[in-house]
Design an enzyme around this catalytic site. Structure first.
Site, PDB file in Angstrom:
ATOM      1  N   ASN A 183      -8.919  -4.225 -39.913  1.00  0.00           N
ATOM      2  CA  ASN A 183     -10.258  -3.772 -39.519  1.00  0.00           C
ATOM      3  C   ASN A 183     -10.668  -4.592 -38.304  1.00  0.00           C
ATOM      4  OD1 ASN A 183     -12.947  -3.166 -39.263  1.00  0.00           O
ATOM      5  ND2 ASN A 183     -13.595  -4.219 -41.136  1.00  0.00           N
ATOM      6  N   TRP A 184     -10.607  -3.944 -37.149  1.00  0.00           N
ATOM      7  CA  TRP A 184     -10.891  -4.685 -35.909  1.00  0.00           C
ATOM      8  C   TRP A 184     -12.383  -4.892 -35.670  1.00  0.00           C
ATOM      9  CZ3 TRP A 184      -7.122  -2.754 -31.466  1.00  0.00           C
ATOM     10  CH2 TRP A 184      -5.820  -3.154 -31.787  1.00  0.00           C
ATOM     11  N   LYS A 185     -13.218  -4.253 -36.489  1.00  0.00           N
ATOM     12  CA  LYS A 185     -14.672  -4.349 -36.298  1.00  0.00           C
ATOM     13  C   LYS A 185     -15.011  -3.983 -34.844  1.00  0.00           C
ATOM     14  CE  LYS A 185     -14.771  -7.485 -40.114  1.00  0.00           C
ATOM     15  NZ  LYS A 185     -15.434  -8.554 -40.843  1.00  0.00           N
ATOM     16  N   HIS A 205     -18.276  -0.295 -45.744  1.00  0.00           N
ATOM     17  CA  HIS A 205     -18.028  -1.717 -45.467  1.00  0.00           C
ATOM     18  C   HIS A 205     -19.345  -2.490 -45.619  1.00  0.00           C
ATOM     19  CE1 HIS A 205     -17.098  -5.436 -43.380  1.00  0.00           C
ATOM     20  NE2 HIS A 205     -15.825  -5.151 -43.629  1.00  0.00           N
ATOM     21  N   GLU A 246     -13.941  -6.449 -51.494  1.00  0.00           N
ATOM     22  CA  GLU A 246     -14.256  -7.486 -50.512  1.00  0.00           C
ATOM     23  C   GLU A 246     -15.529  -8.213 -50.928  1.00  0.00           C
ATOM     24  OE1 GLU A 246     -12.368  -6.554 -46.404  1.00  0.00           O
ATOM     25  OE2 GLU A 246     -14.343  -5.645 -46.482  1.00  0.00           O
ATOM     26  N   GLY A 305     -15.549 -13.020 -43.244  1.00  0.00           N
ATOM     27  CA  GLY A 305     -15.989 -13.466 -41.920  1.00  0.00           C
ATOM     28  C   GLY A 305     -15.985 -14.967 -41.716  1.00  0.00           C
ATOM     29  N   SER A 316     -11.427 -12.987 -45.466  1.00  0.00           N
ATOM     30  CA  SER A 316     -10.762 -14.205 -45.002  1.00  0.00           C
ATOM     31  C   SER A 316      -9.279 -14.288 -45.356  1.00  0.00           C
ATOM     32  CB  SER A 316     -11.492 -15.450 -45.532  1.00  0.00           C
ATOM     33  OG  SER A 316     -12.806 -15.495 -45.023  1.00  0.00           O
ATOM     34  N   GLY A 348      -9.723  -8.574 -41.456  1.00  0.00           N
ATOM     35  CA  GLY A 348     -10.596  -8.538 -40.287  1.00  0.00           C
ATOM     36  C   GLY A 348     -10.025  -9.371 -39.150  1.00  0.00           C
TER      37      GLY A 348
END
Ligand code: PGA
Length: 255
Positions: free
Chosen positions: A7-9, A94, A164, A170, A212, A233
């Protein structure tokens, strides 16, 4: 088969950089037999990465979509258009979107839209915090039930669930979850999925861990934790570390 989803955000901020990262990942993903890779870049890069992914086993997904295929909805992403440019998957629910106000009901409508457009949904669920009384189990199962509310029961093959825990996501994460944390919650997730779809279908739905994940803890979630894969991420933007995780997943034999 383990599923490793990136997930590249909202990274990176240039398409040149996006292509560079993707080419690096593509190299790492060559010759996989027991792992499948899905990259979910920002919507603006989906079409160009689909082109780069041709003839590879890497699939491309979106990070969100709207409930309708077309309409006067400024700034939204059409699920039909996402599919038409080549996305096969879409992340929905998300926690970063839920934090912007997305409700279970909205997630449920988006899931229906994704299924209508023949995409696979990566549904994210997870509690905000952990309390001593174990209220977080209820939080996750009710989030899962609420998001699934209108999901067609015959389409369980198009569903992936990613657990998650928000406190583990994050760079501001309090701590990383443990494989035992995941295992415990995955039992509850399977039970909730069984109530909805029935046992056979529920046990075939991949349940992933996210929050993470890096090249040091990935194996533990898949081996001790029994995760069917990972939703990653930050590290999914680092081809070398992400590559190490893919290779690790590829060595694990699923039951
Ligand atoms: P992280 O993000 O791996 O950077 O913690 C995971 C996610 O939000 O999907």
């Amino acid at each position: 088969m383990k599923l490793i989803i990136g997930n590249w955000k909202m990274f990176p901020a240039s398409s040149v950089e996006a292509k560079k990262i993707f080419v690096g990942i593509k190299k790492e993903a060559k010759g996989l037999t027991r792992a499948k890779v899905v990259i979910c870049p920002p919507a603006l890069y989906v079409a160009s990465l689909v082109a780069l992914a041709a003839k590879t086993k890497v699939a491309i997904g979106g990070q969100n979509c709207f409930r309708d295929d077309e309409g006067a909805y400024t700034g939204e992403t059409s699920p039909a258009a996402l599919r038409a440019v080549g996305a096969t998957h879409v992340i929905l629910g998300h926690s970063e979107r839920r934090a912007m106000g997305e409700t279970d009901a909205a997630v449920s409508e988006k899931m229906t839209a994704a299924i209508r457009n023949k995409m696979t949904v990566i549904l994210c669920v997870g509690e905000k915090a952990r309390d001593e009384q174990g209220g977080y189990f209820n939080e996750v199962s009710s989030e899962l039930r609420g998001s699934l509310a209108a999901f067609p029961k015959s389409e369980s093959k198009r569903l992936i669930v990613a657990y998650e825990p928000i406190w583990a996501i994050g760079s501001k994460a309090k701590r990383v979850a443990t494989p035992a944390d995941f295992r415990e919650m995955s039992i509850l997730i399977r039970r909730t999925l069984t109530e909805y779809f029935g046992k056979k279908e529920a046990f075939a739905i991949p349940v992933l861990y996210g929050g993470s994940v890096d090249d040091r803890n990935a194996e533990g979630f898949m081996k001790e934790g029994g995760a069917d894969g990972l939703l990653i991420g930050r590290i999914s933007l680092d081809p070398e570390k992400f590559g190490a995780i893919i290779h690790c997943a590829n060595t694990i034999r699923s039951l």
